[in-house]
Structures are given as structure tokens and as C-alpha cells.
Design an enzyme around this catalytic site. Structure first.
Site, PDB file in Angstrom:
ATOM      1  N   ASP B  25       9.645  76.367  -5.811  1.00 47.98           N
ATOM      2  CA  ASP B  25       9.598  76.920  -4.459  1.00 47.98           C
ATOM      3  C   ASP B  25       9.755  78.430  -4.611  1.00 47.98           C
ATOM      4  OD1 ASP B  25      10.054  77.835  -1.923  1.00 47.98           O
ATOM      5  OD2 ASP B  25      11.807  76.589  -1.525  1.00 47.98           O
ATOM      6  N   LYS B  83       7.048  88.468  -1.769  1.00 45.60           N
ATOM      7  CA  LYS B  83       6.071  87.501  -1.251  1.00 45.60           C
ATOM      8  C   LYS B  83       5.336  88.032  -0.021  1.00 45.60           C
ATOM      9  CE  LYS B  83       6.022  82.580   0.012  1.00 45.60           C
ATOM     10  NZ  LYS B  83       6.930  81.426   0.179  1.00 45.60           N
ATOM     11  N   GLU B 181       4.075  74.311   1.806  1.00 43.34           N
ATOM     12  CA  GLU B 181       5.523  74.090   1.919  1.00 43.34           C
ATOM     13  C   GLU B 181       5.888  72.935   2.870  1.00 43.34           C
ATOM     14  OE1 GLU B 181       6.799  78.043   2.827  1.00 43.34           O
ATOM     15  OE2 GLU B 181       6.463  78.731   0.782  1.00 43.34           O
ATOM     16  N   ASP B 203      11.246  75.462   9.689  1.00 38.34           N
ATOM     17  CA  ASP B 203      11.708  76.098   8.452  1.00 38.34           C
ATOM     18  C   ASP B 203      12.280  77.481   8.755  1.00 38.34           C
ATOM     19  OD1 ASP B 203      12.043  77.317   5.992  1.00 38.34           O
ATOM     20  OD2 ASP B 203      10.094  76.742   5.191  1.00 38.34           O
TER      21      ASP B 203
END
Lengths: 171, 616
Positions: B25, B83, B181, B203
């Protein structure tokens, strides 16, 4: 690629080449194809096998998508019967339908301006009915091998789809 | 699956070394690694028993790189949340300038950071994190990682996915698959076992908030809609607590104190997630008599408006997915910030439904990734297949800046589509194609993916050349384009100019550079890779021949394949990369007809309705 993918989509899924396909058989064959040829089953295979699996499954996905979509399926049926329609050129020359087209477009613009959700809902319902009618028309003409008229119905369907798309996009 | 049976783990490998497939992850704030051990997923911990590796990369002027261990040393250039930059170019940040730790060099395709005397891209910086995770895992497990699954947000476009893969490649990791994800979260909860189900994944991480609605149908995972806020997360809760304390005591704070209070706020947040009150005492920051009790209710009130914001986003995404509240079968909580009880309660009240949260919300995505890795490796005996879809439509620019959709969003991947174009001038030998991704009708409203120039079209009269472009999206959602002139059957060359990211040759150059100072040199790695590939090919051919070689081949063809195989075995002994590769190519060429026949024979079996189980 030496694989014989010359058979048409219906033959690929072992279905009768008609508009009403046996959905259950289609799904079953589709899943079987996926479980055999999906690239996930080839992550440890050689590059060559990976390539082949990618090509096969892309083809299967395209075939499945076509048979699962009324508009694509009608076009495809005409195509394998030697009556290809250019997707980019679906202008309709029938004056009555042109009139009808203009009316619906005007209605759409009014609804967009009013932002009235009830009007919108009813309009979507109406378009859906037109689509249904259009499909029935297609099936009848196609089954009677009147391809020219069947292709008119496909073009009409394209119009309904684009107008439906427009109203759904409008938020 | 025995089409060309390969998966005999351990066979091509040195016997003393263990081999692993892992799930990663690669998060904005933290990264995690999970692996299946003895049949169940485990999240790896470092020496301090921590599962989370901060996604932080720091550079020192002398060239040292500190990874996943944030240091407070001065004069470091620190990259947090790299990211956010992956697969983007400077234009993407014109409107919303993020905090940058150093100068960047303007470039059309990619962001380039000026890190002391080096110029680095987000791909290289991310690859440091992956390299760190790889080394850590290999040391911890005392084995070699042969493949991994890396998770990406569902909304990641082609460029972002490609850049993530490039980063992995650069770090020496082999990516089996990029996994969405939310799909990973659903996998961790074993939801694929259900026939049909609609799932919302909520999330809330440290710095980002993502919502996705999934449609699970017999192993087919479709992302119906996604949304979120890329600058909303648990860190904002901490900032609000700091603000609360500062206002309460009317403090004058400098940067140093603010940082200290910020860490203190995290402590308060964690404490209040398990307890009803916390005594705030500023004595340790040099303020006497500044002490009071904060209750959980008070904390809830502080963060309430942020939580409300997330729920409004949920409402929007649900409406985008054309589902209603009652349609949802499951709601999964992901991300450390969902551990705050008020978040969980609010979500449950909002949807009037219990949430799935019994798996540690920090770990759930990594766990799902490790399950997928294991399935792909053939280690888990589960007949699961994830069929993913592309999140955004792919189109090309036509006359008047209008987008013509070539592959619509939500098409099951892999998928291909071809289009034919013709020349509009006599003797025209090249044409340019602009590929975009997005749902809008106008080119400038979509994201530019690449510009292609098709060259070497045989000169003909206008309108008589037929250039067939084939757009192929692979199982990771990454695009490849090829072109053929169909009247002559000539494959024309394509010059790809990606709008984002790096070209293959740039990646190769970086790869070489990264080995310059490393103990293992690039030649060795390439040789090893070619041997692995050669052994794979041999193994697969052997097991295939055993099954139906005699049946599908005449004796001349059979011998020819065996000869090519023996030749390859010989070349492996010589340990010469180029010889091995050409021997692989030769064997592949000789056996092409055979493989085609096998594929066909399998298709025939399916057509006859043979159950798939029978030729497993």
C-alpha cells in the site's frame, strides 16, 4: 496471430445470431473465457503467452460488450449480414423523424433551462419509451430481412441515446 | 489453470532461498507491506513494532538519502506526500500550488525537483520508498521478493498508473498488477465471495479523503463512481485541536511551538479515541497554570464540520453512481482516521447502517493487495478473478477540438479498440494523433495523455492510405498504441510523446544510473532476468508438450520445438544475455503455431460446454 477469430461474436459464444440472445449462456461462457484466458492467469507465464492472453481477452471483452449493448448489438447484426453502418455518419433523412428530433431537442433545452426535476424525470421516461419502440421496430425489420429499414431504426436509436446522455449529464 | 502450466514455485529457484509475493500500500502519508504467511495475511512490522512506514524521503547535500524515517536534522530537503506529484506535470499545479520543499525545473511532461546538485522526478523519489520497502521485507523475511501488487487510488489515470509502475521498475520490484485501493479493501473483507453486492468504501487517511462505490458481481469488480478531497484528512483534525488550544489560552506561538503542539494534538486525538477525557497540560511547553480537561464530546464538536464535509462528498459520489442509500450492501472503513469513534458513528448514522471496520483500517488495503498477489502467484487456492474497469474514457482529438471517445469509461479491461484513419493530402507520410482521458467533450477539458506521430505511411493519393490504429489497454489500465497501414499491411512506426511521465528510454537511463553505485551491476540483473524468463519458457513448453504435444503436433513440428528448447537450455549454460534472449525468441517463434492450437483447442472445449474445472 494464428488464432481463428474469424468466427463472429455469436459463434464465439455459441449463440444463435439473433437480437434476443440467451443471457444466461452468454454470461456462463463469458466467465469461462475469463477464467481461462484472463491475464491474471498468466502473470508467471512467458511474455509470449501474456501477449496472446491479452489479445484473446480483449477480443472477448469487446464481443461481450457488443452482445450486451442493444445499440452495438443491432449494428453488429447488420454488419454480419453485410449491411455496415458508419457509426460517425448516422444522419437521418426522413423528414418526419427530423421534425420529431427537433421537437425533442427543443424540449430538452427548455428542461435544462427550467431545472425542473419532475419535467426531467418525465422526459427521461419518454425517451426510454421511444428507445423501446425503436428496438421493437428494429427487431421486426431485421427478422424480416428488411435491412435498409432496420438500419434506419439503428440510426434513430443512436439519436435517442445521445439525447439521453445529454440529459443525464445535465446536473 | 493448465493452459500452459507454469506455476511451480521453487522449481527455477535456488533451493535455500524463500520466495515471496507481497502486497504494497503505497500511501500518500504512510506505506505498508503485507504478505501471506501460512495462509493468512500479515502486515510486516519494523523493529519498533510499527506497521506504518512514513512515505517520507529526505535528501542531504552529501548525497545521503533518508527514507521512511523522518529526521529532524537541518539542511535536509524533505519530500512528504510525493504521491500527490506522481504522473503529473507542472501545469497540473498552476491553480493549486502545493508546498514544495525545493525549487523545481519547469518541464512540459513531468515535475523535476532541484535537489542540491541533482535533478529528481517524483518517479525516482517514490522508487526510493519502494526500494526501502523491498530491502526491508527481504531482510525481514529472509527471502527474495519475486512479485508484488501495488495499490493505487481508483481515480488514478493512465499517466499516474504508468508512473507508479515506472517507480516500481526502478526500485527493482516486479509488479504483478496494480490494484485499485477500494477493490483491495473489499478483497480484504472477502466480499468477492458474495454473489452480488454494492459497496461503499470510505477512506479517510492522514491527508486525503477518498470515497468509491463498487459493484461486485460474481468476481467482477466495477468502480461505479469515485470522489473525495485530496487535502482533507486526520492531519486537519490535529490542526483544529492546535487552533483550539491556542485560542483557549490566547497563546502567541512561533513555528517551533506550533510543531510541538501539533504532535501533542495527535496524542490528544489518539487518547480521546479510546478514552472519554484528556487533561491538557501546557506545563511541559513552559506555560504554568495552563491546564484543563478536554472531553471527547468537545473534540467531536471541534471536528464536526470536517466530518460533515466528508459525508456530503459521500452523498455526491453515491448520486454519481446512480445508487440510493438503500442499495448499499456494505460500507467499509479504511484509513487511520476512521478510528476516531465520532467518524465511525457519523458514517453509520448517515447511512443508517453498520460499517465493516473489524480489520485495522490502516492495514486493510495492504492486506487486500497481499491476497491479490498471492492469488496471482497461484499460492492461494482460490478461484477468484477480479475484472477491473477503466475509470475514465479514452478518446482522441478530432476536428474542432472535439473528443471522439474510443474506449468508454467502465469498460472491462483489458480492452482494445481500433480506428481507421486516412490521409487528407496527396503523398502524406505522417499523421499526428492526440490521445486524451476524461469525460468532457472538449479536448482542453480532458487530460492530455500522449501525442503520437504515425510515420512511414507509404505515399499515396489523398484518402487512399488506410492507417489502422490499435489502442490496447492492459490489465493494469495502461495504454499501448500501434499502427498499421492496411492497404499495404505495413506496420508504421509510432513516435510517442507522452504528455506526462517519462519515455521508456529515459527510464532505462535512470535504471542504469541507479546501478552505478550499487553493488549489483545492471548487466548482472539483466542476465538474471533473461535466465528467469528462459526457464519460464522452457518449463511452460515442457509441461504443455507433456499434456497434448503428441496430439496437436506432427512429429516434425514436435522435434523442431524440442530442438529449439534444447538450444535454449544450452544458451542458459553459456550465461550470455543476448544469446539467451535470441534463443527465447527462436523457441517462441517455433512454438507459436503450437500455442495457437492449444488456445484454440481450449476455446473449442469451452464451446462444447466443457466445464472449466475439467482442464484445470
Amino acid at each position: 496471430m494464428a488464432i481463428d477469430f474469424n468466427q463472429n461474436y455469436f459463434q464465439l459464444f455459441e449463440l444463435e445470431s439473433s437480437f434476443d440472445v440467451n443471457q444466461e449462456n452468454l454470461e456462463k461462457k463469458y466467465l469461462n473465457f475469463q477464467k481461462t484466458f484472463h491475464p491474471d492467469k498468466f502473470v508467471n507465464a512467458s511474455d509470449q503467452e501474456k501477449r496472446i492472453s491479452l489479445q484473446i481477452i480483449s477480443y472477448i471483452n469487446e464481443a461481450y460488450e457488443t452482445l450486451n449493448n442493444d445499440y452495438l448489438k443491432s449494428m453488429y447484426l447488420l454488419k454480419i449480414n453485410g449491411y455496415e453502418i458508419d457509426d460517425q455518419n448516422t444522419t437521418i433523412s426522413d423528414p418526419d423523424f427530423l421534425m420529431h428530433q427537433m421537437e425533442l431537442r427543443e424540449e430538452l433545452e427548455e428542461i435544462k433551462e427550467s431545472q425542473n426535476s419532475n419535467l426531467k424525470k418525465n422526459f427521461i421516461k419518454k425517451i426510454n419509451e421511444h428507445k423501446k419502440e425503436c428496438l421493437e421496430g428494429f427487431k421486426k425489420k431485421f427478422n424480416d430481412n428488411i435491412f435498409e429499414e432496420a438500419s434506419q431504426k439503428v440510426k434513430e436509436m443512436k439519436f435517442y441515446l445521445s439525447i439521453e446522455n445529454e440529459i443525464l449529464k445535465d446536473n | 489453470m493448465a493452459l500452459l502450466q507454469i506455476s511451480e514455485p521453487g522449481k527455477t529457484q535456488a533451493p535455500h532461498e524463500k520466495k515471496f509475493f507481497i502486497g504494497i500500500d503505497l500511501g500518500t502519508t504512510n506505506s505498508l507491506v503485507a504478505v501471506i504467511q501460512n495462509g493468512s495475511p500479515t502486515v510486516l512490522t519494523d523493529k519498533g513494532n510499527k506497521e506504518l512506514f512514513p512515505s517520507v524521503v529526505q535528501y542531504k547535500e552529501d548525497g545521503t538519502v533518508i527514507i521512511c524515517n523522518e529526521s529532524n536534522q537541518e539542511d535536509l530537503i524533505t519530500f512528504r506526500s510525493i504521491k500527490r506529484f506522481i504522473g503529473k506535470n507542472t501545469k497540473d499545479f498552476q491553480k493549486n500550488k502545493p508546498y514544495l520543499p525545493c525549487k523545481f525545473i519547469p518541464d512540459e511532461n513531468i515535475i523535476k525537483f532541484e535537489v542540491f546538485d541533482k535533478v529528481l522526478t517524483p518517479i525516482e523519489i517514490s522508487s526510493e520508498i519502494l526500494k526501502y520497502l523491498k530491502n526491508f521485507t527481504e531482510e525481514k523475511l529472509n527471502g527474495e521478493i519475486i512479485g508484488c501488487v501495488i495499490t493505487v487510488p481508483a481515480y488514478f489515470d493512465d499517466a499516474q498508473r504508468q508512473a507508479t509502475k515506472d517507480a516500481a521498475n526502478l526500485s527493482g520490484l516486479k509488479v504483478l498488477r496494480l490494484l485499485n485501493e477500494p477493490t483491495a479493501a473489499a478483497l480484504a473483507y472477502g466480499l468477492e465471495a458474495k454473489k452480488v453486492s454494492k459497496v461503499l468504501v470510505y477512506d479517510l487517511g492522514g491527508g486525503t479523503f477518498d470515497v468509491s462505490v463498487l459493484d461486485l458481481n460474481d468476481g467482477v469488480f466495477k468502480v461505479l463512481a469515485t470522489g473525495g478531497n485530496s487535502s482533507l484528512g486526520g492531519d486537519d483534525f490535529d490542526n483544529l485541536i492546535v487552533k483550539y488550544i491556542v485560542e483557549k489560552f490566547d497563546l502567541n506561538v512561533d513555528n517551533e511551538l506550533r510543531n510541538k503542539l501539533y504532535l501533542y494534538a495527535k496524542e490528544i486525538k489518539y487518547h480521546l479515541s479510546d478514552n472519554n477525557e484528556f487533561t491538557i497540560d501546557l506545563n511541559k511547553f513552559g506555560f504554568k497554570e495552563k491546564k484543563f480537561i478536554i472531553t471527547r464530546e468537545e473534540f467531536n464538536r471541534i471536528i464536526e464540520s470536517l466530518v460533515q464535509d466528508t459525508l456530503q462528498i459521500c452523498r455526491k459520489v453515491l448520486s454519481d453512481s446512480k445508487l440510493s442509500f438503500q442499495d448499499l450492501d456494505e460500507i467499509i472503513l479504511v484509513g487511520g482516521s476512521t478510528r476516531v469513534p465520532f467518524v465511525k458513528e457519523s458514517v453509520e448514522i448517515f447511512f443508517n447502517k453498520q460499517t465493516l471496520s473489524n480489520i485495522n483500517p490502516d492495514n486493510v488495503v495492504a492486506i487486500g493487495a497481499s491476497i491479490q498477489a498471492s492469488i496471482l502467484a497461484g499460492d492461494l487456492d482460490e478461484d477468484l478473478l477480479l475484472l477491473d474497469v477503466i475509470p475514465l474514457s479514452l478518446g482522441i482529438e478530432t476536428m474542432g477540438e472535439i473528443v471522439e471517445i474510443i474506449i468508454p469509461r467502465n469498460s472491462t479491461i483489458p480492452v482494445s479498440s481500433s480506428k481507421e484513419y486516412t490521409t487528407f493530402k496527396d503523398g502524406q507520410t505522417s499523421m499526428s494523433i492526440h490521445v486524451v482521458q476524461g469525460e468532457r467533450d472538449i479536448v482542453s477539458d480532458c487530460r492530455s495523455l500522449a501525442k503520437f506521430v504515425v510515420k512511414d505511411i507509404p505515399p499515396m493519393l489523398a484518402g487512399s492510405a488506410r492507417v489502422k490504429l490499435e489502442f490496447q489497454i492492459d490489465a493494469d489500465g495502461i495504454l499501448n498504441v500501434s499502427a498499421t497501414e492496411t492497404t499495404t499491411g505495413k506496420t508504421t512506426s509510432i513516435e510517442v510523446k507522452p504528455s506526462y511521465g517519462l519515455s521508456d528510454s529515459q527510464i532505462e537511463k535512470m535504471l542504469k544510473a541507479s546501478f552505478e553505485n550499487a553493488e549489483e551491476d545492471i548487466t548482472n540483473r539483466l542476465l538474471r532476468e533473461s535466465i528467469v524468463e528462459a526457464e519460464r519458457v522452457i518449463l511452460s513448453i515442457n509441461s504443455a508438450l507433456k499434456i497434448d504435444g503428441k496430439e496437436l503436433l506432427d512429429s516434425r513440428e514436435f522435434d523442431e520445438i524440442c530442438k529449439a528448447r534444447d538450444n535454449l537450455e544450452q544458451k542458459i549454460e553459456q550465461r550470455e544475455k543476448d544469446l539467451i534472449i535470441s534463443a527465447i525468441k527462436n523457441l517462441e517463434k517455433v512454438s507459436e503455431i503450437y500455442i495457437s492450437r492449444r488456445m484454440n483447442s481450449n476455446i473449442q472445449k469451452i464451446m462444447k460446454g466443457t466445464d472449466i474445472e475439467e482442464f484445470k
